[in-house]
Design a protein around this motif. Structure first.
Motif, short mmCIF file in Angstrom:
data_model
loop_
_atom_site.label_atom_id
_atom_site.label_comp_id
_atom_site.label_asym_id
_atom_site.label_seq_id
_atom_site.Cartn_x
_atom_site.Cartn_y
_atom_site.Cartn_z
N UNK A 1 30.71 66.66 -30.52
CA UNK A 1 31.12 65.48 -29.73
C UNK A 1 31.61 65.90 -28.34
N UNK A 2 31.45 64.98 -27.39
CA UNK A 2 31.89 65.21 -26.03
C UNK A 2 32.50 63.93 -25.47
N UNK A 3 33.36 64.09 -24.45
CA UNK A 3 33.81 62.94 -23.69
C UNK A 3 32.77 62.69 -22.62
N UNK A 4 32.44 61.42 -22.41
CA UNK A 4 31.43 61.06 -21.41
C UNK A 4 32.00 60.00 -20.48
N UNK A 5 31.78 60.19 -19.18
CA UNK A 5 32.25 59.25 -18.16
C UNK A 5 31.05 58.80 -17.34
N UNK A 6 30.94 57.49 -17.08
CA UNK A 6 29.76 56.98 -16.38
C UNK A 6 29.63 57.47 -14.94
N UNK A 7 30.75 57.78 -14.29
CA UNK A 7 30.71 58.25 -12.91
C UNK A 7 31.82 59.28 -12.68
N UNK A 8 31.75 59.95 -11.54
CA UNK A 8 32.80 60.90 -11.18
C UNK A 8 34.12 60.18 -10.98
N UNK A 9 34.07 58.94 -10.48
CA UNK A 9 35.30 58.15 -10.31
C UNK A 9 36.03 58.00 -11.64
N UNK A 10 35.30 57.66 -12.70
CA UNK A 10 35.90 57.50 -14.02
C UNK A 10 36.50 58.81 -14.51
N UNK A 11 35.79 59.91 -14.28
CA UNK A 11 36.30 61.22 -14.67
C UNK A 11 37.60 61.54 -13.93
N UNK A 12 37.65 61.24 -12.65
CA UNK A 12 38.87 61.49 -11.86
C UNK A 12 40.02 60.61 -12.35
N UNK A 13 39.71 59.39 -12.75
CA UNK A 13 40.73 58.51 -13.31
C UNK A 13 41.29 59.12 -14.60
N UNK A 14 40.40 59.68 -15.41
CA UNK A 14 40.82 60.36 -16.64
C UNK A 14 41.82 61.46 -16.32
#
Length: 62
Positions: A32-45
């Motif tokens: 399993x992996x964490x997946x983010x639709x965009x870099x913005x979402x990843x930065x929010x994480x």
């Protein structure tokens, strides 16, 4: 561009991922992996993880 990172069993990491609009994916034949639709979402994480770590009672050891 989708961003995928290593899955974490840590509840705080999962909460931050969910709050940021991410999801847990299981690629065929992989872990399993964490997946983010965009870099913005990843930065929010990352921001939510930092906020939760620094909050009173947060997990400062991680």
């Amino acid at each position: 561009m989708t961003i995928r990172i290593k899955f974490s069993e840590n509840l705080a990491d999962q909460t931050a991922m969910s709050k940021a609009g991410g999801s847990i994916v299981v690629p065929t034949g992989k872990k399993p992996m964490f997946s983010f639709p965009t870099e913005f979402h990843y930065r929010q994480y990352l921001t939510y993880k930092r906020e939760m770590k620094n909050a009173p009672g947060g997990n400062q050891g991680r």
